[in-house]
Motif scaffolding. Sequence first.
Motif, mmCIF file in Angstrom:
data_model
loop_
_atom_site.group_PDB
_atom_site.id
_atom_site.type_symbol
_atom_site.label_atom_id
_atom_site.label_comp_id
_atom_site.label_asym_id
_atom_site.label_seq_id
_atom_site.Cartn_x
_atom_site.Cartn_y
_atom_site.Cartn_z
ATOM 1 N N SER A 54 0.761 -1.428 -0.013
ATOM 2 C CA SER A 54 0.075 0.097 0.216
ATOM 3 C C SER A 54 0.771 1.270 -0.183
ATOM 4 O O SER A 54 0.278 2.216 -0.473
ATOM 5 C CB SER A 54 -1.049 0.227 0.692
ATOM 6 O OG SER A 54 -1.842 -1.417 0.984
ATOM 7 N N LYS A 57 1.218 2.532 -3.383
ATOM 8 C CA LYS A 57 0.106 2.660 -4.417
ATOM 9 C C LYS A 57 -0.771 4.392 -3.677
ATOM 10 O O LYS A 57 -0.546 4.315 -2.865
ATOM 11 C CB LYS A 57 -0.694 2.137 -3.618
ATOM 12 C CG LYS A 57 -0.441 0.470 -4.638
ATOM 13 C CD LYS A 57 -1.294 -0.613 -4.072
ATOM 14 C CE LYS A 57 -1.249 -1.710 -4.553
ATOM 15 N NZ LYS A 57 -1.472 -3.366 -3.774
ATOM 16 N N GLU A 60 -6.349 5.438 -4.257
ATOM 17 C CA GLU A 60 -7.475 5.103 -5.270
ATOM 18 C C GLU A 60 -7.041 3.587 -4.744
ATOM 19 O O GLU A 60 -8.531 3.476 -5.446
ATOM 20 C CB GLU A 60 -8.245 5.759 -6.439
ATOM 21 C CG GLU A 60 -8.444 6.984 -6.571
ATOM 22 C CD GLU A 60 -6.836 8.680 -6.061
ATOM 23 O OE1 GLU A 60 -6.271 7.954 -6.853
ATOM 24 O OE2 GLU A 60 -7.083 8.928 -5.412
ATOM 25 N N GLN A 61 -6.633 3.655 -5.631
ATOM 26 C CA GLN A 61 -5.860 2.286 -5.802
ATOM 27 C C GLN A 61 -5.888 1.626 -5.109
ATOM 28 O O GLN A 61 -5.750 0.041 -4.429
ATOM 29 C CB GLN A 61 -4.145 2.171 -6.764
ATOM 30 C CG GLN A 61 -4.219 0.779 -7.656
ATOM 31 C CD GLN A 61 -2.951 0.463 -8.405
ATOM 32 O OE1 GLN A 61 -1.858 1.361 -7.728
ATOM 33 N NE2 GLN A 61 -2.722 -0.651 -7.739
ATOM 34 N N LEU A 63 -7.242 1.539 -2.297
ATOM 35 C CA LEU A 63 -9.596 0.595 -1.989
ATOM 36 C C LEU A 63 -9.725 -0.052 -3.000
ATOM 37 O O LEU A 63 -10.198 -1.184 -2.343
ATOM 38 C CB LEU A 63 -9.883 2.332 -1.518
ATOM 39 C CG LEU A 63 -9.912 3.528 -0.967
ATOM 40 C CD1 LEU A 63 -10.668 3.989 -1.035
ATOM 41 C CD2 LEU A 63 -10.606 2.591 0.452
ATOM 42 N N GLY A 64 -9.450 0.214 -4.606
ATOM 43 C CA GLY A 64 -9.791 -0.834 -5.374
ATOM 44 C C GLY A 64 -8.757 -1.829 -4.759
ATOM 45 O O GLY A 64 -9.932 -2.790 -5.414
ATOM 46 N N ASP A 65 -7.985 -1.871 -4.503
ATOM 47 C CA ASP A 65 -7.378 -3.419 -4.114
ATOM 48 C C ASP A 65 -7.804 -4.616 -3.892
ATOM 49 O O ASP A 65 -7.242 -5.773 -2.704
ATOM 50 C CB ASP A 65 -6.169 -3.345 -4.353
ATOM 51 C CG ASP A 65 -4.807 -3.078 -5.751
ATOM 52 O OD1 ASP A 65 -5.984 -2.604 -6.744
ATOM 53 O OD2 ASP A 65 -3.787 -2.318 -6.151
ATOM 54 N N THR A 67 -9.931 -6.214 -2.798
ATOM 55 C CA THR A 67 -10.686 -6.817 -2.859
ATOM 56 C C THR A 67 -10.465 -8.507 -3.329
ATOM 57 O O THR A 67 -10.854 -9.469 -3.483
ATOM 58 C CB THR A 67 -12.413 -6.504 -3.694
ATOM 59 O OG1 THR A 67 -11.780 -6.284 -4.010
ATOM 60 C CG2 THR A 67 -13.366 -5.998 -2.377
ATOM 61 N N GLU B 148 -14.411 0.578 5.895
ATOM 62 C CA GLU B 148 -13.942 0.255 4.027
ATOM 63 C C GLU B 148 -12.287 -0.345 4.143
ATOM 64 O O GLU B 148 -11.786 0.402 2.870
ATOM 65 C CB GLU B 148 -13.968 1.927 3.627
ATOM 66 C CG GLU B 148 -14.761 2.783 3.262
ATOM 67 C CD GLU B 148 -15.851 2.202 2.435
ATOM 68 O OE1 GLU B 148 -15.856 2.676 0.788
ATOM 69 O OE2 GLU B 148 -16.892 2.069 3.184
ATOM 70 N N SER B 153 -13.561 -6.122 3.517
ATOM 71 C CA SER B 153 -13.754 -6.001 2.294
ATOM 72 C C SER B 153 -13.204 -8.237 2.257
ATOM 73 O O SER B 153 -14.368 -8.804 0.793
ATOM 74 C CB SER B 153 -12.367 -5.188 1.502
ATOM 75 O OG SER B 153 -12.761 -4.361 1.372
#
Lengths: 317, 302
Positions: A54, A57, A60-61, A63-65, A67, B148, B153
């Motif tokens: 992290s 990065k 946004e990335q 948070l996007g990663d 999952t 979040e 997740s």
Amino acid sequence: MTQLQNPAPVAATTKPLGKPVRVRPRGRGGVLSYLPLVILALSFALPLLFMIASSFKPREQILGDLTSWRAFVPVGDLSMTNYVDVFDRVPVGRFFVNSLFVTAMIVLLGLLVNSMAGFALARLQFRGKNVLFAGIIATLIVPFETFAIPMVYWVSNLPRVALYSDGFAIEQGWNNSYQVLIIPFIANAFSIFLFAQYYKSIPKSLDEAALIDGAGWWRIYRSVVSPLAGPAFATSAILTFLPQWNSYLWPLLVIQDEELRPVQVGMRYFFATGTAEGTPWGQIMAYTTMITIPVIVVFLCFQRAFVSSIASSGVKG
Amino acid sequence: MSKTTTTNTTTKRRRGTPATRSEARGAYLFILPALILMVMFLVIPVLMSFTLGFTNARLGAATSPEFVGFTNFLRALRDDPTFWDALRNIMVFVLVVVPLQGGLALVLALLINQKLRGITAFRVLFFMPVVTSMVVVAMLWKFMYQREGLINSLFGFDVDWLNDPSTALPSVIVMSVWQGVGFHMIIWLAGLQTIGQELYEAASIDGANRWQQFREVTLPGLRPTFVFIFITITISAFSLFTQIDVMTSGGPSNATTTLVYHIIQMGSGRGDVGYASALSLIFFMIVLTVTLIQRALTKDED
């Protein structure tokens, strides 16, 4: 929890743990024996990998990663931006130097002071020795947290010598100085105990021979027995280094000046400052990675010594 | 240091001969630096915690502290609900963390003690969180516990772990065990390796299976290690502070405040050294009592 402070004095050995003695008969072998190990290893490694990944990065990335497996590996839009931002916002280099200096001083002065005390307790005869030794051991069950506040009050009333370009002055209070971070932690009951145990294991006949040759006690300590006590010095250094580098509560209480902050406390302030778009987690992960990697590298280099030092703090010898 | 002139070392020395006197003088000089430092920064502050609790001392106050009797202690017991919250939370923390961390550490030690290829790598991995500082680990887990965040997740939850009073303390417990368990794994491992191989051989000749060997050989052999781990985890669990300061600041609504956190808030945050010292003294007495009970419980068979 920080378990490295004040390990209780069951006894010490410096037996290397490197090659484990095989206690159990050979297991089933094969993939099945590795299954629990791998699951546990992942649970210990993944959070640390997530931290490192992290830190490279953008917001946004990260948070996007979250999952997918991508959370744990540095892939995608990588950059050093988070690191640069940390240096822009706080003098993290300065924090680093502060921690390094304070830790080094405590370790070095501690090795000298504690080994001298351990030497006297192990090899010299004097009145009150047993009482003194028992008293030093008894202090090990007192957690630092129980007297932290009285200690803050005490050091804030101690006089200190302040140096100026045109001389010096006596001022009140040790707060906001390097000495308040260093001096209280030099003497360490567990280190004294460790040195005393080790010095006891070195034959007394060496002292007698040296005395006949006209050596004084200082010479005997310096040139005869201490060179044989290398493992005790290494163990004491490791057991002092780690909690001091990670020290948090004490500097939090006595350091307010930004330029004297050690890295751990600097981290807390860095988090508290925040930015307009919410908590900058990428930057925070960059900061935590920066202060963790050096310790992990040192640990990996001296892995065996670390492990046997910890082990020696708890084994009945 | 003093030079010894005599060579009389083989016979028993009587007190007061030049040799013993110079030896004693040397010993005092060797021990003096450590002794002065320990008196200054351990003995005096500990004694002060006994006296300051009975005063109205404040940080940075111009006037000297006055004796106020048991006022501070009565305030803690009668007028400070946060003190009782802190006491309850730390008791829950200790009662859960001690068996959980101690037990899990033993499981890890048994796994690591197997004869398998590459086992050192696993040992290094399990130990990694221990060398990572508590501030870093707490910050990392605070991030993972976000609504979040990674944990929700990954596992498909929708829980605000640190901001929900019912999950905040358990979240701190999980993270604390994750950080500290590798340390006690190493202590257990050292204990396992003090048990002689011949005991296992004798047991297997007698037809004991692996479970019987564990119960009859391993567990009794681990007794001294057990006592050590039991007492040290308890003391360090009682001292819970860093995780709370970094992750929750005692919240939400005191769900995670602890005695040490409360002491620091009162003493350093508000400068109320007298009250904080009284709380410190109560805390010290609790830790001492628990440690003595543990010693008494574990001593009989030693």
